[in-house]
Design a protein around this motif. Structure first.
Motif, PDB file in Angstrom:
ATOM      1  N   PRO A   3      28.337  16.152 -16.153  1.00 32.89           N
ATOM      2  CA  PRO A   3      28.937  15.672 -17.400  1.00 32.89           C
ATOM      3  C   PRO A   3      29.366  16.823 -18.305  1.00 32.89           C
ATOM      4  O   PRO A   3      28.851  17.941 -18.209  1.00 32.89           O
ATOM      5  CB  PRO A   3      27.812  14.859 -18.042  1.00 32.89           C
ATOM      6  CG  PRO A   3      26.861  14.556 -16.942  1.00 32.89           C
ATOM      7  CD  PRO A   3      26.958  15.698 -15.984  1.00 32.89           C
ATOM      8  N   ALA A   4      30.296  16.548 -19.191  1.00 32.00           N
ATOM      9  CA  ALA A   4      30.674  17.528 -20.206  1.00 32.00           C
ATOM     10  C   ALA A   4      29.504  17.733 -21.176  1.00 32.00           C
ATOM     11  O   ALA A   4      28.609  16.892 -21.283  1.00 32.00           O
ATOM     12  CB  ALA A   4      31.912  17.044 -20.958  1.00 32.00           C
ATOM     13  N   GLN A   5      29.498  18.833 -21.889  1.00 25.76           N
ATOM     14  CA  GLN A   5      28.414  19.138 -22.804  1.00 25.76           C
ATOM     15  C   GLN A   5      28.345  18.111 -23.935  1.00 25.76           C
ATOM     16  O   GLN A   5      29.372  17.646 -24.430  1.00 25.76           O
ATOM     17  CB  GLN A   5      28.601  20.539 -23.395  1.00 25.76           C
ATOM     18  CG  GLN A   5      27.460  21.003 -24.264  1.00 25.76           C
ATOM     19  CD  GLN A   5      27.634  22.446 -24.715  1.00 25.76           C
ATOM     20  OE1 GLN A   5      28.569  23.123 -24.292  1.00 25.76           O
ATOM     21  NE2 GLN A   5      26.747  22.914 -25.565  1.00 25.76           N
ATOM     22  N   PHE A   6      27.126  17.752 -24.331  1.00 21.34           N
ATOM     23  CA  PHE A   6      26.950  16.795 -25.426  1.00 21.34           C
ATOM     24  C   PHE A   6      25.629  17.074 -26.127  1.00 21.34           C
ATOM     25  O   PHE A   6      24.721  17.699 -25.567  1.00 21.34           O
ATOM     26  CB  PHE A   6      26.957  15.353 -24.905  1.00 21.34           C
ATOM     27  CG  PHE A   6      25.875  15.054 -23.899  1.00 21.34           C
ATOM     28  CD1 PHE A   6      24.629  14.601 -24.300  1.00 21.34           C
ATOM     29  CD2 PHE A   6      26.118  15.233 -22.539  1.00 21.34           C
ATOM     30  CE1 PHE A   6      23.630  14.338 -23.371  1.00 21.34           C
ATOM     31  CE2 PHE A   6      25.123  14.961 -21.603  1.00 21.34           C
ATOM     32  CZ  PHE A   6      23.878  14.511 -22.015  1.00 21.34           C
ATOM     33  N   ASP A   7      25.529  16.606 -27.379  1.00 13.26           N
ATOM     34  CA  ASP A   7      24.283  16.658 -28.131  1.00 13.26           C
ATOM     35  C   ASP A   7      23.508  15.363 -27.900  1.00 13.26           C
ATOM     36  O   ASP A   7      24.090  14.335 -27.542  1.00 13.26           O
ATOM     37  CB  ASP A   7      24.556  16.832 -29.627  1.00 13.26           C
ATOM     38  CG  ASP A   7      25.184  18.181 -29.941  1.00 13.26           C
ATOM     39  OD1 ASP A   7      24.862  19.154 -29.240  1.00 13.26           O
ATOM     40  OD2 ASP A   7      25.996  18.253 -30.883  1.00 13.26           O
ATOM     41  N   LEU A  37      26.028   6.528 -18.111  1.00 15.20           N
ATOM     42  CA  LEU A  37      25.767   7.805 -17.448  1.00 15.20           C
ATOM     43  C   LEU A  37      26.641   8.029 -16.208  1.00 15.20           C
ATOM     44  O   LEU A  37      27.137   9.135 -15.996  1.00 15.20           O
ATOM     45  CB  LEU A  37      24.286   7.936 -17.104  1.00 15.20           C
ATOM     46  CG  LEU A  37      23.343   8.004 -18.314  1.00 15.20           C
ATOM     47  CD1 LEU A  37      21.905   8.205 -17.863  1.00 15.20           C
ATOM     48  CD2 LEU A  37      23.759   9.106 -19.276  1.00 15.20           C
ATOM     49  N   PRO A  38      26.856   7.015 -15.358  1.00 14.93           N
ATOM     50  CA  PRO A  38      27.785   7.241 -14.241  1.00 14.93           C
ATOM     51  C   PRO A  38      29.201   7.595 -14.700  1.00 14.93           C
ATOM     52  O   PRO A  38      29.863   8.436 -14.079  1.00 14.93           O
ATOM     53  CB  PRO A  38      27.769   5.900 -13.489  1.00 14.93           C
ATOM     54  CG  PRO A  38      26.436   5.315 -13.808  1.00 14.93           C
ATOM     55  CD  PRO A  38      26.168   5.716 -15.222  1.00 14.93           C
ATOM     56  N   LEU A  39      29.664   6.984 -15.790  1.00 16.29           N
ATOM     57  CA  LEU A  39      30.988   7.321 -16.308  1.00 16.29           C
ATOM     58  C   LEU A  39      31.022   8.757 -16.818  1.00 16.29           C
ATOM     59  O   LEU A  39      32.040   9.456 -16.669  1.00 16.29           O
ATOM     60  CB  LEU A  39      31.379   6.363 -17.433  1.00 16.29           C
ATOM     61  CG  LEU A  39      31.684   4.918 -17.040  1.00 16.29           C
ATOM     62  CD1 LEU A  39      32.075   4.114 -18.271  1.00 16.29           C
ATOM     63  CD2 LEU A  39      32.802   4.865 -15.998  1.00 16.29           C
ATOM     64  N   MET A  40      29.930   9.215 -17.424  1.00 19.35           N
ATOM     65  CA  MET A  40      29.873  10.592 -17.908  1.00 19.35           C
ATOM     66  C   MET A  40      29.871  11.582 -16.748  1.00 19.35           C
ATOM     67  O   MET A  40      30.513  12.637 -16.814  1.00 19.35           O
ATOM     68  CB  MET A  40      28.627  10.784 -18.776  1.00 19.35           C
ATOM     69  CG  MET A  40      28.700  10.047 -20.111  1.00 19.35           C
ATOM     70  SD  MET A  40      27.163  10.170 -21.073  1.00 19.35           S
ATOM     71  CE  MET A  40      27.087  11.955 -21.349  1.00 19.35           C
ATOM     72  N   ARG A  41      29.169  11.249 -15.684  1.00 16.70           N
ATOM     73  CA  ARG A  41      29.152  12.134 -14.515  1.00 16.70           C
ATOM     74  C   ARG A  41      30.535  12.256 -13.890  1.00 16.70           C
ATOM     75  O   ARG A  41      30.903  13.315 -13.372  1.00 16.70           O
ATOM     76  CB  ARG A  41      28.161  11.614 -13.484  1.00 16.70           C
ATOM     77  CG  ARG A  41      26.702  11.748 -13.903  1.00 16.70           C
ATOM     78  CD  ARG A  41      25.783  11.309 -12.789  1.00 16.70           C
ATOM     79  NE  ARG A  41      25.942  12.128 -11.601  1.00 16.70           N
ATOM     80  CZ  ARG A  41      25.399  11.849 -10.416  1.00 16.70           C
ATOM     81  NH1 ARG A  41      24.681  10.745 -10.281  1.00 16.70           N
ATOM     82  NH2 ARG A  41      25.582  12.648  -9.395  1.00 16.70           N
ATOM     83  N   LEU A  42      31.319  11.167 -13.930  1.00 14.77           N
ATOM     84  CA  LEU A  42      32.682  11.191 -13.397  1.00 14.77           C
ATOM     85  C   LEU A  42      33.687  11.717 -14.413  1.00 14.77           C
ATOM     86  O   LEU A  42      34.878  11.812 -14.122  1.00 14.77           O
ATOM     87  CB  LEU A  42      33.090   9.774 -12.967  1.00 14.77           C
ATOM     88  CG  LEU A  42      32.317   9.182 -11.791  1.00 14.77           C
ATOM     89  CD1 LEU A  42      32.675   7.708 -11.622  1.00 14.77           C
ATOM     90  CD2 LEU A  42      32.628   9.961 -10.513  1.00 14.77           C
ATOM     91  N   ARG A  43      33.200  12.035 -15.623  1.00 15.85           N
ATOM     92  CA  ARG A  43      34.035  12.498 -16.741  1.00 15.85           C
ATOM     93  C   ARG A  43      35.113  11.480 -17.112  1.00 15.85           C
ATOM     94  O   ARG A  43      36.205  11.833 -17.556  1.00 15.85           O
ATOM     95  CB  ARG A  43      34.649  13.878 -16.447  1.00 15.85           C
ATOM     96  CG  ARG A  43      33.590  14.949 -16.234  1.00 15.85           C
ATOM     97  CD  ARG A  43      33.988  16.293 -16.755  1.00 15.85           C
ATOM     98  NE  ARG A  43      32.888  17.252 -16.634  1.00 15.85           N
ATOM     99  CZ  ARG A  43      32.919  18.491 -17.142  1.00 15.85           C
ATOM    100  NH1 ARG A  43      33.983  18.899 -17.800  1.00 15.85           N
ATOM    101  NH2 ARG A  43      31.896  19.287 -16.995  1.00 15.85           N
ATOM    102  N   MET A  44      34.764  10.225 -16.919  1.00 14.80           N
ATOM    103  CA  MET A  44      35.598   9.148 -17.444  1.00 14.80           C
ATOM    104  C   MET A  44      35.193   8.839 -18.885  1.00 14.80           C
ATOM    105  O   MET A  44      35.903   8.142 -19.608  1.00 14.80           O
ATOM    106  CB  MET A  44      35.448   7.894 -16.574  1.00 14.80           C
ATOM    107  CG  MET A  44      35.968   8.062 -15.164  1.00 14.80           C
ATOM    108  SD  MET A  44      35.701   6.591 -14.144  1.00 14.80           S
ATOM    109  CE  MET A  44      36.772   5.397 -14.944  1.00 14.80           C
ATOM    110  N   ALA A  45      34.028   9.347 -19.290  1.00 13.96           N
ATOM    111  CA  ALA A  45      33.572   9.285 -20.676  1.00 13.96           C
ATOM    112  C   ALA A  45      32.942  10.632 -21.000  1.00 13.96           C
ATOM    113  O   ALA A  45      32.223  11.197 -20.172  1.00 13.96           O
ATOM    114  CB  ALA A  45      32.555   8.157 -20.863  1.00 13.96           C
TER     115      ALA A  45
END
Length: 284
Positions: A3-7, A37-45
């Motif tokens: 995933p992209a970096q996030f706080d 979380l799956p969307l974040m791993r795919l960088r769709m979110a």
């Protein structure tokens, strides 16, 4: 993928959670995490901040409130499935929840998280739509109620505004005379529905007095099969029910993907609606 970096923040109260969410327009609420979380791993979110509301007792529980049942957004699918109140007063919710993914997901995923994710292939959005549920949102400005017919806007998009958190859902008690069924067609037990149908049917004097039908994965949002609902009014159980259910796909725009083409989904909607309506009506 990574995933992209996030706080990450874990507020101690619902008020604090609303404040955190309002402070960053790119922040997202983290509930069970089974969809986000799956969307974040795919960088769709790629939210800039995750606001974890998983430990807020204000958002948990199933509550009998007289004419309706209130289900807190952070109540897990497993808790909903095994709630005596849900089984007694909102059995359609229990029937659909039993078909959400698998036991591991149901122990982590949440009722509100699934709805707020607004995936038209999800099982629960069509159910709440068929029951004319009401979504309760909280923000720094206070509380707002959103009818289910106005909650789902597009693929993975709801009418929750910036800084709003889904606190729970009000589900009316339909009472005696109603029958319910959720019919789902999918490739494997854990898969999303290729098409699903939520049916609530009230019989009177041997005929169908009223029908409410929610469709899963037949458009960019969950849909009500209004044409079929109208055609079913006053119909006796028999061939007329099948004919009325031919209207189930009217006005829909089902997606085309690796699993099914639109014409096949329309066929499934008609067949599954007939099965769901007959079962809900108590047909032999």
């Amino acid at each position: 993928m990574i995933p992209a970096q996030f706080d990450y923040v874990r507020p101690g109260s619902l008020a604090e959670a609303c404040q955190e969410l309002a402070s960053d327009e790119d922040a997202k609420v983290l509930a069970g995490g089974q969809s986000l979380l799956p969307l974040m791993r795919l960088r769709m979110a790629y939210p800039s901040k995750l606001v974890d509301v998983g430990r807020l007792p204000e958002l948990k529980g199933v509550h009998d409130r007289g004419d309706h049942v209130f289900i807190g957004a952070m109540t897990t699918h497993d808790e909903v499935l095994h709630s005596g109140v849900v089984r007694a007063d909102c059995p359609l919710v229990a029937l659909a929840t039993a078909q959400v993914a698998d036991p591991a997901i149901r122990h982590l995923g949440t009722f509100g998280g699934s709805l707020a994710h607004a995936d038209p292939a999800g099982d629960l959005p069509a159910v709440v739509l068929a029951l004319d549920g009401v979504f309760v949102a909280r923000s720094q400005e206070g509380e707002r109620e959103i009818p289910a017919a106005e909650f789902f806007v597009d693929y993975w998009e709801s009418s929750l505004g910036p800084g709003e958190i889904l606190a729970g859902v009000k589900l009316p008690k339909l009472g005696a005379g109603w029958g319910f069924h959720y019919e789902k067609f999918h490739r494997t037990a854990q898969a999303w529905a290729i098409v699903g149908v939520a049916a609530a049917v009230r019989r009177s004097n041997g005929s169908i007095a009223e029908a409410r039908i929610g469709l899963t994965n037949m458009g960019s949002t969950p849909l009500r099969a209004h044409a079929a609902e109208s055609a079913l009014e006053g119909v006796e159980l028999g061939d007329q029910v099948r004919q009325a259910c031919e209207e189930a796909a009217a006005g829909t725009s089902p997606p085309s993907d690796l699993h099914a083409q639109p014409d096949y989904r329309r066929h499934l909607a008609r067949v599954l609606t007939h099965r769901a309506v007959r079962t809900a009506a108590g047909a032999p």
